[in-house]
Design a protein around this motif. Structure first.
Motif, short mmCIF file in Angstrom:
data_model
loop_
_atom_site.label_atom_id
_atom_site.label_comp_id
_atom_site.label_asym_id
_atom_site.label_seq_id
_atom_site.Cartn_x
_atom_site.Cartn_y
_atom_site.Cartn_z
N VAL A 296 13.44 3.61 -24.39
CA VAL A 296 13.86 2.58 -23.80
C VAL A 296 13.68 2.75 -22.30
CG1 VAL A 296 15.91 0.81 -23.08
CG2 VAL A 296 15.63 1.67 -25.42
N THR A 297 12.67 2.16 -21.43
CA THR A 297 12.43 2.49 -20.19
C THR A 297 13.04 1.33 -19.32
OG1 THR A 297 10.45 1.22 -20.52
CG2 THR A 297 10.16 3.15 -20.73
N GLU A 298 13.50 0.21 -19.79
CA GLU A 298 14.22 -0.81 -19.13
C GLU A 298 15.30 -1.30 -19.74
OE1 GLU A 298 13.17 -4.39 -15.94
OE2 GLU A 298 11.50 -3.55 -16.86
N ASN A 299 16.65 -1.53 -19.19
CA ASN A 299 17.69 -2.16 -19.78
C ASN A 299 18.39 -2.96 -18.55
OD1 ASN A 299 19.93 -3.22 -21.16
ND2 ASN A 299 20.47 -1.25 -21.99
N MET A 300 18.17 -4.23 -18.39
CA MET A 300 18.54 -5.05 -17.38
C MET A 300 19.35 -6.37 -17.89
SD MET A 300 16.43 -6.74 -14.22
CE MET A 300 15.49 -7.99 -15.30
N ARG A 301 20.49 -6.53 -17.21
CA ARG A 301 21.30 -7.69 -17.60
C ARG A 301 20.65 -9.03 -17.12
NH1 ARG A 301 27.53 -8.64 -18.74
NH2 ARG A 301 27.56 -10.99 -18.54
N LEU A 302 20.26 -9.95 -17.57
CA LEU A 302 19.72 -11.31 -16.99
C LEU A 302 21.04 -12.26 -16.68
CD1 LEU A 302 16.93 -11.73 -19.43
CD2 LEU A 302 16.81 -10.82 -17.30
N THR A 303 21.98 -12.24 -17.43
CA THR A 303 23.12 -13.25 -16.82
C THR A 303 24.03 -12.66 -16.03
OG1 THR A 303 24.31 -12.39 -19.01
CG2 THR A 303 23.11 -14.37 -19.32
N ALA A 304 24.83 -13.44 -15.52
CA ALA A 304 25.55 -13.00 -14.35
C ALA A 304 26.87 -12.05 -15.20
CB ALA A 304 26.25 -14.15 -13.45
N GLU A 305 27.21 -11.09 -14.10
CA GLU A 305 28.29 -10.36 -14.45
C GLU A 305 29.60 -11.21 -14.71
OE1 GLU A 305 28.57 -7.27 -15.40
OE2 GLU A 305 26.59 -6.62 -14.86
N GLY A 306 30.44 -11.08 -16.00
CA GLY A 306 31.52 -11.94 -16.14
C GLY A 306 31.05 -13.02 -17.11
N TRP A 307 29.82 -13.22 -16.96
CA TRP A 307 29.68 -14.73 -18.12
C TRP A 307 29.73 -14.06 -19.53
CZ3 TRP A 307 28.98 -19.36 -17.64
CH2 TRP A 307 28.10 -20.17 -18.49
N MET A 308 30.30 -15.06 -20.17
CA MET A 308 30.37 -14.83 -21.64
C MET A 308 29.20 -14.30 -22.45
SD MET A 308 30.61 -18.55 -23.29
CE MET A 308 29.37 -19.76 -23.27
#
Length: 391
Positions: A296-308
């Motif tokens: 795994v070379t990239e693990n990025m959250r796309l939704t805003a923090e706190g979003w369900m």
């Protein structure tokens, strides 16, 4: 993945659905495929596979009756057509023991029952029915609906049927399942998979395990008292014992490559596919290919923090297949997999040595002494059918 214990389930299973648009039928058929593949149950041994009213109200009531010499002659032989299948059942056999019903019920209109269960539902509401009508029956029920219609209307038909079955003596084996048309990433089918894995499958496995005695034999089977499995401790390969970073990992050893490949193949859904060592897409239902090794070379959250919904972007660099000379430190890039939208990756994680040591510490000393040895467990050919074999 559940492990099959016997070629036939200890309790007769009948699967029925009540649908208006076809979703409950689709959920039932998906469940049948997964039950047969995960538990080694022959598809033709599952009764019903049709709507409630095609099955018949009187026949549905008869499933709960305690068998006796006076009513065994009342059993009938019916042919049920559910679109593209013909299902012939002889109730003189299946009505002689405890029954298991797996039901799928949609809600339509103003929180009403679908047209395919109306006759059966009217019969179930009869005040003349005894509170012990379904005392010989266990059931699991998955209700379908849409939360947009409010909490009272959501899955109302399924909730009412479950409540009525309990009033008539039925015993639920797991929590009621709820399928919402508006659920993210799949609607009712996403909710169905959660219910199957979290509720129904554990309940079915428990029923199967309850039928196994201390010798590993299914009670009432023709196997006798001979164990189903043979266990042999093999001589360990010294190359797999080292814990250094440069040591060969088990999955890199040619002795284990195919075992890992078979594990992946049997753990994946029936529709899964694989990639071979040339990164060519292959049908997963055929030969099991050695899994690919990646980082795994990239693990990025796309939704805003706190979003369900935690939606993430993952980038996986494929190094090669699990071959002996492959290293986790390999940084040579390879061609990208031809990923398609909706693809799901099956990943085999590894446990840190400290966690493995903690686990071994609570095991009997006899097992601790062979923790680094290779143990081969095989089915005895004369005691179990090939269709029930799992790794």
């Amino acid at each position: 993945t559940m492990t099959a214990i016997a070629s036939s389930f200890p309790t007769p299973i009948t699967i029925l659905w009540a649908t208006q648009s076809g979703r409950a039928k689709a959920c039932a058929r998906r469940s049948i495929r997964l039950i047969t593949s995960n538990f080694g149950i022959a598809s033709q041994s599952i009764g019903g596979r049709c709507t409630f009213d095609e099955f018949g109200a009187d026949r549905f009531l008869s499933l709960g009756r305690i068998p006796s010499s006076s009513n065994s002659s009342e059993c009938t032989r019916d042919t049920i057509h559910d679109g593209d299948e013909s299902n012939v059942k002889d109730e003189s056999d299946t009505n002689q023991q405890h029954q298991l019903l797996i039901l799928f019920v949609s809600t339509t209109g103003d929180a009403e029952q679908p047209s395919t269960i109306l006759n059966t539902w009217t019969t179930l509401l009869s005040k003349s029915l005894s509170p012990t009508t379904f005392q010989n029956t266990s059931f699991a029920l998955f209700a379908l609906g849409d939360r947009a219609y409010g909490p009272d209307a959501f899955c109302a038909a399924g909730r009412k049927l479950a409540a009525r079955l309990v009033q008539l003596g039925g015993n639920p084996i797991c929590c009621l399942g709820y399928g919402d048309d508006g659920s993210l990433n799949g609607g009712v089918f996403a909710d169905l998979d959660v219910w199957l894995e979290g509720e129904l499958f554990p309940a079915l496995k428990k029923k199967m395990m309850m039928m196994v005695d201390g010798d590993g034999v299914v009670e009432g089977s023709d196997v006798g008292k001979e164990a189903l499995l043979s266990v042999e401790v093999l001589k360990a390969d010294d190359t797999t014992k080292s814990t250094s970073d440069n040591a060969m990992q088990e999955w890199q050893d040619n002795n284990y490559n195919q075992h890992y490949a078979n594990y992946f193949k049997d753990s994946c859904p029936p529709t899964a596919y694989q990639y071979n060592e040339n990164l060519e897409r292959c049908d997963g239902s055929k030969d099991a290919h050695v899994p690919l090794l990646g980082r795994v070379t990239e693990n990025m959250r796309l939704t805003a923090e706190g979003w369900m919904q935690n939606t993430r972007h993952l980038r996986i660099q494929v190094l090669s297949s699990m071959e002996k000379n492959t290293s986790l430190n390999n940084t040579v890039p390879s061609a990208a997999l031809p990923y398609q939208a909706g693809d799901v990756a099956a990943i085999l994680p590894s446990n840190p040595p400290s966690l493995v040591s903690r686990f071994l510490a609570v095991l009997p000393s006899a097992i601790q002494s062979i923790a680094d040895e290779t143990i081969q467990i095989q089915y005895k050919e004369q005691t179990i059918d090939n269709s029930t074999k799992h790794p």
